[in-house]
Design a protein around this motif. Structure first.
Motif, mmCIF file in Angstrom:
data_model
loop_
_atom_site.group_PDB
_atom_site.id
_atom_site.type_symbol
_atom_site.label_atom_id
_atom_site.label_comp_id
_atom_site.label_asym_id
_atom_site.label_seq_id
_atom_site.Cartn_x
_atom_site.Cartn_y
_atom_site.Cartn_z
ATOM 1 N N LEU A 23 73.008 88.057 3.174
ATOM 2 C CA LEU A 23 73.094 86.707 3.735
ATOM 3 C C LEU A 23 73.189 86.743 5.249
ATOM 4 O O LEU A 23 72.474 86.019 5.954
ATOM 5 C CB LEU A 23 74.307 85.980 3.140
ATOM 6 N N LEU A 24 74.039 87.620 5.761
ATOM 7 C CA LEU A 24 74.160 87.733 7.220
ATOM 8 C C LEU A 24 72.866 88.242 7.830
ATOM 9 O O LEU A 24 72.463 87.806 8.920
ATOM 10 C CB LEU A 24 75.320 88.673 7.579
ATOM 11 N N THR A 25 72.180 89.171 7.123
ATOM 12 C CA THR A 25 70.914 89.683 7.654
ATOM 13 C C THR A 25 69.864 88.588 7.712
ATOM 14 O O THR A 25 69.111 88.467 8.694
ATOM 15 C CB THR A 25 70.420 90.834 6.763
ATOM 16 N N THR A 26 69.808 87.770 6.680
ATOM 17 C CA THR A 26 68.844 86.662 6.672
ATOM 18 C C THR A 26 69.125 85.680 7.798
ATOM 19 O O THR A 26 68.204 85.195 8.465
ATOM 20 C CB THR A 26 68.901 85.939 5.314
ATOM 21 N N VAL A 27 70.407 85.366 8.028
ATOM 22 C CA VAL A 27 70.766 84.422 9.098
ATOM 23 C C VAL A 27 70.383 84.988 10.455
ATOM 24 O O VAL A 27 69.872 84.271 11.328
ATOM 25 C CB VAL A 27 72.274 84.099 9.024
ATOM 26 N N MET A 28 70.613 86.291 10.653
ATOM 27 C CA MET A 28 70.294 86.885 11.950
ATOM 28 C C MET A 28 68.790 86.978 12.171
ATOM 29 O O MET A 28 68.299 86.750 13.287
ATOM 30 C CB MET A 28 70.919 88.285 12.030
ATOM 31 N N GLU A 29 68.028 87.335 11.119
ATOM 32 C CA GLU A 29 66.591 87.514 11.291
ATOM 33 C C GLU A 29 65.814 86.202 11.232
ATOM 34 O O GLU A 29 64.732 86.100 11.803
ATOM 35 C CB GLU A 29 66.068 88.477 10.213
ATOM 36 N N HIS A 30 66.333 85.211 10.540
ATOM 37 C CA HIS A 30 65.650 83.909 10.413
ATOM 38 C C HIS A 30 66.634 82.815 10.810
ATOM 39 O O HIS A 30 67.185 82.093 9.988
ATOM 40 C CB HIS A 30 65.160 83.696 8.966
ATOM 41 N N SER A 31 66.873 82.724 12.109
ATOM 42 C CA SER A 31 67.838 81.746 12.594
ATOM 43 C C SER A 31 67.318 80.319 12.483
ATOM 44 O O SER A 31 68.092 79.368 12.402
ATOM 45 C CB SER A 31 68.194 82.057 14.055
ATOM 46 N N LEU A 32 66.026 80.115 12.501
ATOM 47 C CA LEU A 32 65.442 78.782 12.411
ATOM 48 C C LEU A 32 64.984 78.528 10.981
ATOM 49 O O LEU A 32 64.285 79.355 10.381
ATOM 50 C CB LEU A 32 64.249 78.646 13.372
ATOM 51 N N ASP A 33 65.425 77.383 10.457
ATOM 52 C CA ASP A 33 65.039 77.042 9.090
ATOM 53 C C ASP A 33 63.527 76.851 9.008
ATOM 54 O O ASP A 33 62.883 76.392 9.957
ATOM 55 C CB ASP A 33 65.768 75.767 8.657
ATOM 56 N N GLU A 34 62.967 77.227 7.837
ATOM 57 C CA GLU A 34 61.509 77.139 7.671
ATOM 58 C C GLU A 34 61.005 75.703 7.777
ATOM 59 O O GLU A 34 59.940 75.438 8.335
ATOM 60 C CB GLU A 34 61.118 77.734 6.312
ATOM 61 N N GLY A 35 61.770 74.748 7.269
ATOM 62 C CA GLY A 35 61.353 73.337 7.373
ATOM 63 C C GLY A 35 61.263 72.878 8.813
ATOM 64 O O GLY A 35 60.296 72.207 9.208
ATOM 65 N N TYR A 36 62.257 73.275 9.627
ATOM 66 C CA TYR A 36 62.205 72.901 11.052
ATOM 67 C C TYR A 36 61.032 73.594 11.735
ATOM 68 O O TYR A 36 60.372 73.013 12.611
ATOM 69 C CB TYR A 36 63.515 73.277 11.742
ATOM 70 N N ALA A 37 60.796 74.824 11.358
ATOM 71 C CA ALA A 37 59.673 75.526 11.976
ATOM 72 C C ALA A 37 58.346 74.849 11.643
ATOM 73 O O ALA A 37 57.473 74.691 12.512
ATOM 74 C CB ALA A 37 59.666 76.989 11.509
ATOM 75 N N GLU A 38 58.160 74.401 10.410
ATOM 76 C CA GLU A 38 56.916 73.718 10.025
ATOM 77 C C GLU A 38 56.776 72.387 10.751
ATOM 78 O O GLU A 38 55.683 72.026 11.221
ATOM 79 C CB GLU A 38 56.908 73.501 8.519
ATOM 80 N N ALA A 39 57.874 71.632 10.855
ATOM 81 C CA ALA A 39 57.801 70.349 11.551
ATOM 82 C C ALA A 39 57.444 70.552 13.015
ATOM 83 O O ALA A 39 56.646 69.800 13.590
ATOM 84 C CB ALA A 39 59.120 69.612 11.409
ATOM 85 N N SER A 40 58.021 71.580 13.625
ATOM 86 C CA SER A 40 57.708 71.849 15.027
ATOM 87 C C SER A 40 56.247 72.248 15.199
ATOM 88 O O SER A 40 55.580 71.842 16.160
ATOM 89 C CB SER A 40 58.624 72.959 15.556
#
Length: 306
Positions: A23-40
């Protein structure tokens, strides 16, 4: 037959140290949520990212900025207009406080002046209407300063005021310590009067026949005025006789017992010249002889005379 050495390249890879912290590794490597990334990404593709590009949006933004500036300007203007009023009210309040303080000081000065005038009139009355013993009455009442030979008695607390138990006070309470108490000073003063003192003062405060020595907490009060140790007692009289008589009296022995039991410090010495001030306040009381009863008076009371 010898066996070939094991092939180390086929060994399984070592596990990552952070494999148990997925969980901590995922948070560190993917700090931006995928939904926000798609909207951007969609906004960048449509060209709507950043500042508004249409005229209507720009006008709306400008109107909002103008409205905010207008509100700030109006607030500053109102504050600037109200500042002189507030400052004026503050100055008026300060002037009122100063005026009332001056009035109170003036009234206090008048009270002090009237009090001194009353005391002076009382002293004159004692001297003028005391008959042949006017001077003696004024002396004993404390109406006038007195000067002459006498003694100086200094009574002070013990250096260690936590002592207790037994002793001449016959108690085990809080007062049974090395601290001088009000009743100790009462006995000292009464002993000096009985030994022949003509006038007595404690720490420069003249005592009269109506003076009261009391306690308020740990403080000793003489006529409601607090005293601070060491207590210096001055007494006018024949220095040698007065010192001897006091030391031989029961109150002098009591003071000596306080010194032996509680280490209360005492020192008595003869003085060639002692000057005591007049009492700060006097209470004048008069008495007139009652006229002799006549026969009618005896009849009124129902009692006869022999």
């Amino acid at each position: 037959m010898s066996q070939p050495p094991p092939d180390r390249s086929s060994a399984p890879p070592r596990a990552r140290p952070d494999a148990s912290m997925s969980l901590l590794t995922t948070v560190m490597e993917h700090s931006l949520d995928e939904g926000y990334a798609e909207a951007s990404a969609r906004r960048r593709a449509d060209g709507t990212e950043g500042l508004p590009r249409t005229l209507k949006a720009k006008l709306g933004l400008a109107a909002g900025l103008v409205l905010a500036a207008l509100v700030v300007t109006l607030g500053a203007a109102e504050a600037q207009v109200a500042a002189p009023v507030v400052a004026k009210e503050r100055e008026e309040l300060i002037d009122r406080v100063n005026a009332e303080t001056s009035t109170a000081d003036a009234l206090e000065a008048d009270v002090d002046g009237l009090r001194k005038d009353v005391v002076e009139r009382q002293r004159k009355a004692l001297q003028e209407h005391g008959g042949d013993q006017g001077s003696l009455v004024a002396l004993l009442s404390g109406a006038t300063p007195v000067e002459g030979t006498g003694i100086k008695l200094v009574v002070d607390d013990a250096e260690d005021t936590d002592q207790g138990g037994g002793g001449p006070r016959e108690s085990t309470g809080f007062a049974d310590t090395g601290r001088v108490r009000d009743r100790d000073m009462q006995r000292v003063v009464n002993g000096l009067w009985q030994s022949g003192a003509e006038a007595v003062a404690i720490n420069g405060q003249r005592l009269t026949a109506l003076s009261a020595i009391r306690a308020a907490g740990d403080a000793i009060l003489v006529d409601n005025r607090p005293l601070v140790p060491p207590y210096t007692v001055l007494a006018v009289g024949d220095g040698k006789k007065l010192a001897t008589a006091f030391q031989d009296s029961a109150d002098g022995q009591y003071l000596q017992a306080l010194h032996e039991s509680f280490d209360i410090r005492t020192n008595i010495s003869e003085q060639e010249k002692v000057r005591l001030p007049a009492a700060p306040s006097l209470i004048v009381r008069t008495a007139e002889p009652q006229a002799a009863d006549t026969g009618s008076g005896a009849a009124d009371t129902g009692k006869g005379t022999s």
